[in-house]
Design an enzyme around this catalytic site. Sequence first.
Site, PDB file in Angstrom:
ATOM      1  N   CYS A  66       4.566 -42.409  12.382  1.00  0.00           N
ATOM      2  CA  CYS A  66       3.274 -41.945  11.884  1.00  0.00           C
ATOM      3  C   CYS A  66       3.345 -41.895  10.358  1.00  0.00           C
ATOM      4  CB  CYS A  66       2.936 -40.567  12.452  1.00  0.00           C
ATOM      5  SG  CYS A  66       4.084 -39.263  11.937  1.00  0.00           S
ATOM      6  N   GLU A 187      10.164 -26.898  12.912  1.00  0.00           N
ATOM      7  CA  GLU A 187       8.805 -26.745  12.393  1.00  0.00           C
ATOM      8  C   GLU A 187       8.256 -25.352  12.671  1.00  0.00           C
ATOM      9  OE1 GLU A 187       4.313 -28.242  13.281  1.00  0.00           O
ATOM     10  OE2 GLU A 187       5.891 -29.743  13.563  1.00  0.00           O
ATOM     11  N   CYS A 288      -2.454 -32.291  14.961  1.00  0.00           N
ATOM     12  CA  CYS A 288      -2.142 -33.452  14.134  1.00  0.00           C
ATOM     13  C   CYS A 288      -2.826 -34.703  14.687  1.00  0.00           C
ATOM     14  CB  CYS A 288      -0.629 -33.630  14.096  1.00  0.00           C
ATOM     15  SG  CYS A 288      -0.066 -35.219  13.508  1.00  0.00           S
TER      16      CYS A 288
END
Length: 398
Positions: A66, A187, A288
């Site tokens: 990505c 994360e 996202c």
Amino acid sequence: MDTQAFRRSLHHSDRYNRRGFDSPTKRAQALEEAYQSDLITSIRNNSFTYKKGRLNIKLAQAFGFCWGVERAVAMAYETRRHYPDENIWITNEIIHNPSVNDHLRKMNVKFISAKNGIKDFSLVSDGDVVILPAFGATVQEMKLLHEKGCHIIDTTCPWVSKVWHTVEKHKKHTFTSIIHGKFKHEETLATSSFADKYLVVLNLEEANYVSEYILGRGNKNHFLNKFAQAFSNGFDPDKDLDRVGVANQTTMLKSETEEIGKVFEKTMLHKFGPEKLNSHFLAFNTICDATEERQDAMFSLVDEDLDILVVIGGYNSSNTTHLQEIAINKNISSFHIDTPERISVKENSILHKPLKSEMVLKKNFIPDGEIKVGITSGASTPDKIVADVIEKLIAITK
């Protein structure tokens, strides 16, 4: 700690860089040379299909690197070129892909060691260069590195930073952040460090459990035991669940994140009524785009008449394991591998990792006759890795 004020101060430091060193054109060219594949480009241009003899390949229409991953990897490589002789450290894997991380090690980028989840920054010195990975880093780590006088190269994905802004908004308005994620994931550790009060829920089952507790149907000791390590210091479920906002680890299953948001909106509506809903629940939009695109493409892929499906990506990659979940839920025979080397052409075997299980060796995994194989890959997997997997499938089916 005023995390917003700290971040503003850090961003103005002459020892902080979040833009990289190369132009966008040069960056794109470098990544193309390192990771692109003519075979994959050809398959993309042929409606994501490929046929060779008895082998029929169907690629997902969105897969692989990505934009955030491309940016992080490129910035890490640029950093070594820009600082050819300095000590360069990285606080964690740049992305969840073994080949990319191994390449950084070959470039003499040192990985911060950790024991029992505690990172050891003792070897990092004033003037050293430290890369923050695509998942980000905790605010405490950033502060420590800044105070040490390090040059910080921040490759944090902008989508992750967007979630940080969300939990800081929760904190500003005295809302508890309910984070859909894995509490040990890099994360989520970073995101929770920007929150004040927070609770991490893994899935819809845990969200429903919390909902029941909010509505007065639960046991406090059981709650605290169930979510041990998944909430902020001093968290009190009797006090800290009256005002909640939802955020997420960006790689979680999109549909589940949306369902969890609905659960807490309905819970607060039931408990406090429509006139007070906005005082007790904050809506969110932290899903996202790349995660959403890859999951949507996977849902389309599993509707094809596939014999087997190969999912390529790191075993610790959250977005990759969620792609595998989609295949499993459709009862498709699927194989999650992290590298092409897991496939043996000579033995017609694949060493793969089922969900929540140890590695399994599947022999004769490609049957005789015509076969249709679906292929997708996580957001941290380069096209060249996917191409190498396809080349092995071609060799097996000759």
